[in-house]
Motif scaffolding. Structure first.
Motif, PDB file in Angstrom:
ATOM      1  N   UNK A   1      -0.902  11.083   1.003  1.00  0.00           N
ATOM      2  CA  UNK A   1      -0.921  10.053   2.037  1.00  0.00           C
ATOM      3  C   UNK A   1      -1.768  10.552   3.206  1.00  0.00           C
TER       4      UNK A   1
ATOM      5  N   UNK B   1       0.813  -1.223   0.000  1.00  0.00           N
ATOM      6  CA  UNK B   1       0.000   0.000   0.000  1.00  0.00           C
ATOM      7  C   UNK B   1       0.838   1.261   0.000  1.00  0.00           C
ATOM      8  N   UNK B   2       2.154   1.131   0.226  1.00  0.00           N
ATOM      9  CA  UNK B   2       3.020   2.312   0.184  1.00  0.00           C
ATOM     10  C   UNK B   2       3.586   2.471  -1.229  1.00  0.00           C
TER      11      UNK B   2
ATOM     12  N   UNK C   1      -5.831   5.578   3.492  1.00  0.00           N
ATOM     13  CA  UNK C   1      -5.422   5.269   2.129  1.00  0.00           C
ATOM     14  C   UNK C   1      -4.202   6.115   1.724  1.00  0.00           C
ATOM     15  N   UNK C   2      -3.399   5.568   0.852  1.00  0.00           N
ATOM     16  CA  UNK C   2      -2.347   6.356   0.221  1.00  0.00           C
ATOM     17  C   UNK C   2      -2.750   6.474  -1.248  1.00  0.00           C
ATOM     18  N   UNK C   3      -3.067   7.682  -1.667  1.00  0.00           N
ATOM     19  CA  UNK C   3      -3.519   7.872  -3.047  1.00  0.00           C
ATOM     20  C   UNK C   3      -2.307   8.124  -3.943  1.00  0.00           C
TER      21      UNK C   3
ATOM     22  N   UNK D   1       2.094   1.814  -6.472  1.00  0.00           N
ATOM     23  CA  UNK D   1       1.742   1.368  -5.126  1.00  0.00           C
ATOM     24  C   UNK D   1       2.092  -0.110  -4.975  1.00  0.00           C
TER      25      UNK D   1
END
Ligand code: SF4
Ligand code: SF4
Ligand code: FES
Lengths: 479, 235
Positions: B144, A52-53, B133-135, A396
């Motif tokens: 982030x 997710x990073x 969420x990290x967009x 991502x």
């Protein structure tokens, strides 16, 4: 066998290795060791929580896995990023990374040898455990202790002068480095070379003397043959920063050569086991039972055809003679191998510091996300390290796989512990000297289980003798 | 411009009417902590850091949104104010997931600086650890939410200065979030012009350029105010 007559000896925690660990020795009804498990109970979940990073954050996140080899994580990671971007770092960027990686190997090897292991060699395995550490060493051999400490400092100073930080460095960026090396810092680092060379040579003297005086033990210490894997340069030379993989078998026959690390999954498979959080990797073509391989200093020297620098090459030839040109399997030789590497590190660092372009400002090439997958590989002090990322089309992370050195050595570590325990431990008559030899097997591998604990000697040790039902039948505490 | 007399931190000052307490303090070299304030943007009083005590008023007021008035006796550095500022900075850190050591803004972050300024040595409130969420959908930038403190500087920079109005605020309380358009991924926005003003306006590591890593972040929030000034001159 009647389970009530089966006993277990537990050595926990193993002192003087960096992290929490526990050894269980399984005794049969006659008091003979018939099983050994080295438990790795640290589970830090990095692979999961990095999902997710952004992939570009990994060179900064993953060094936090370990305080001793953070740079290797950063480098494996940044290489994976560069594969995702499809770019190559600039010459200076590459050389600076190489330099800090050498610094890290030096400080890590200095820690392993001078701080953690040399007390055994200089003070004796059976000496008072409360003094058998760097402080006890400083008492009896102040010059050696100080030199060891300073060698470690040199390694850290390389990081500090190249990146601005000693441990968790900043500035390793896809495409190269974020900051250039100043002329002032270049000179300051060069000033260390003479002393560092001397210190490593003193270390080599210590280990060679120990080899001579304890020939029988050294030669018989956990000698089970395994395969070896490591990185080599284009001519088969020992390589830490960047190269291709080589596998050799127990006789030194090359099984695979100049293998692109990105193909690692074709040759390495992993299996989970119930007693450890570490996965059990093995050489795929040989299967789980026969595919034990080792990585790290001993492996790197066993697979290499030569060293890159003259002083290290000389020692390398002496090392090779031990095995008559074949791989040296004795686990005890890890220490010697580590020092030969350290010598090569100092020489190579000097070479790099004389590179005309080392202070150039052309330090970073630039790229952006282009490919979904990236694999980066480098030699950490303890062995080959792989970072494997999969991303979505925005960069991502959707999957992260980290194959660490200690994980790859784990199957062999268990086997070495079993071998040594069989030789030195009989029944539940537990003596300090014997237990320490089991621990010292583990220390040969210098495992990095987590860096939450940097125990220097004083860590208490608990020994439990358990029967098969889990009842403690004997318990010894060492403070 | 007509002048009025006020007292700030025991100092008598003659100041212009129509200004905020924050503006007056800045002009007179009196330091006040701020976070949601950014020169060039409308002040909204969101962060509650610029609190001041005014004699005769029984609550603390935000300096950025309170207009100065004749004969006000204002204090900016009382123990009470310091206590509240420290509480506020602790709450910022407790609300979302700030792991500075691995953050792209480490060493260059206004929130971090605030922590130092308020002498925050630990956090007394339980962390909420919300799932954020990290967009990463925008080709150049990342948002982030883990590191967003809801100062809304991005919202105002985008709406008031760029005129695009991509950013907005959704939900309330701890569920409040910055959204792009009608809560679509940033990369799919039909209003965003990719100008990067929000990147500069953001005081933390919440919005950052994909091309950089820790140590390389250079935000220039002052360009927002400069742009606004330049436009006035053009008129
Ligand atoms: S945004 Fe600032 S406070 Fe938050 S993690 Fe990043 S550096 Fe730390
Ligand atoms: S993204 Fe940045 S500028 Fe926008 S509200 Fe969050 S912290 Fe403020
Ligand atoms: S600066 Fe005034 S409330 Fe944020």
């Amino acid at each position: 066998m009647d389970s009530s007559t089966k006993r277990q000896i537990l050595i926990s925690p193993v002192t003087r290795i960096e992290g929490h660990a526990k050894i269980t020795l399984q005794l049969d009804e006659n008091g003979n060791v018939d099983g050994a498990f080295f438990h790795v109970n640290e589970f830090r979940g990095f692979e999961k929580f990095c999902e997710g990073r952004m992939y570009t954050e990994m060179p900064i996140i993953t060094p936090r896995i370990c305080g001793i080899c953070p740079i290797s994580h950063s480098i494996a990671s940044v290489k994976a990023c560069e594969m995702i971007q499809g770019i190559t770092p600039t010459h200076t960027g590459n050389q600076l990374r190489r330099l800090i990686q050498l610094g890290q190997a030096l400080s890590s090897h200095a820690l392993s040898f001078f701080h953690l292991s040399s007390p055994d060699f200089l003070l004796g395995y059976d000496s008072d455990p409360s003094k058998r550490n760097i402080l006890g060493l400083a008492d009896k051999y102040p010059d050696i202790a100080l030199r060891g400490i300073r060698l470690r400092k040199f390694g850290q100073e390389i990081s500090e002068r190249v990146t601005g930080k000693k441990i968790h460095i900043a500035g390793i960026a896809p495409g190269g480095m974020a900051f250039p090396l100043t002329e002032h810092n270049r000179k300051a680092l060069l000033a260390w070379i003479h002393e560092a060379t001397e210190t490593v040579q003193i270390g080599i003297g210590i280990i060679k003397k120990f080899h001579e005086e304890n020939e029988a033990m050294v030669k018989s210490f956990a000698t089970s043959p395994t395969l070896y894997m490591g990185t080599v340069g284009p001519d088969g030379e020992m390589e830490l920063y960047d190269g291709k993989l080589r596998f050799v078998d127990v006789d030194g026959t090359i099984l695979q050569d100049q293998l692109d690390p990105a193909r690692y999954l074709e040759f390495i498979a992993e299996r989970s086991v119930s007693w450890s959080y570490l996965k059990y990797p093995y050489y795929k073509p040989y299967g789980f039972d026969k595919g034990f391989y080792r990585v790290g200093p001993l492996a790197r020297l066993n697979i290499a055809s030569k060293m890159k620098t003259p002083k290290a090459q000389k020692e390398f030839e002496i090392f090779k003679a031990i095995g008559n040109g074949k791989p040296v399997h004795g686990t005890f030789y890890f220490h010697y191998a580590r020092l030969i590497e350290a010598l090569g590190c100092v020489e190579e660092a000097e070479r790099i510091l004389h590179d005309h372009e080392i202070t150039s400002e052309n330090i970073q090439a630039h790229g952006r996300w282009n490919y979904a997958e990236g694999i980066g590989c480098t030699e950490a002090p303890r062995g080959t390290l792989f970072h494997h990322y999969k991303t979505d089309d925005t960069g991502k992370l959707i999957n992260v796989n980290l194959l660490i050195a200690t994980g790859q050595n784990n199957p062999s570590m268990n086997r070495s512990v079993l071998e040594v325990a069989k030789q030195y431990v009989k029944g539940n008559d537990i003596q300090e000297g014997m237990l320490n030899r089991v621990e010292s097997t583990i220390r040969c591998y210098d495992p990095c289980l987590s860096c939450s604990t940097h125990a220097v000697g004083a860590m208490p040790m608990v020994v439990e003798v358990k029967d098969a039902d889990g009842n403690i039948v004997k318990r010894i505490e060492r403070n | 411009m007509p002048k009025i007399s006020v007292t700030i931190d025991d100092k008598k000052l003659d100041v212009d009417v129509g200004k905020t307490i924050l503006e007056v303090c800045k002009e007179n070299g009196i330091e006040i902590l701020t976070m949601c304030h950014l020169k060039g943007l409308t002040d909204v009083g969101a962060c509650r850091l610029c609190l001041v005590e005014i004699e005769g008023v029984n609550k603390l007021l935000s300096a950025c949104t309170t207009k100065i008035a004749a004969n006000m006796i204002i204090r900016t550095k009382t123990e009470k104010i310091k206590r509240y500022q420290r509480i506020t900075s602790e709450l910022f850190f407790a609300e979302r997931n700030h792991v500075c050591s691995v953050c792209v803004a480490n060493g260059k972050c206004d929130l971090q600086k605030l922590g130092y300024k308020t002498e925050m040595n630990h956090i007394r409130y339980p962390y909420l650890f919300p799932e954020c969420n990290v967009d990463t959908s925008h080709p150049w930038y990342v948002l982030d939410h883990n590191r967003c403190i809801m100062c809304t500087r991005c919202v105002r920079a985008c709406g008031e200065v760029e005129g695009a109005h991509n950013w907005n605020v959704m939900n309330r309380g701890y569920q409040v979030r910055i959204i792009s358009d009608f809560d679509t991924p940033w990369g799919e926005s039909v209003t965003c012009t990719s100008c990067g003003k929000c990147v500069h306006a953001c005081p933390t590591g919440a919005i950052w350029p994909k091309a950089i890593v820790q140590g390389q972040l250079e935000k220039k929030p002052e360009i927002i105010g400069e742009l606004v000034e330049k436009r006035k001159m053009n008129l």
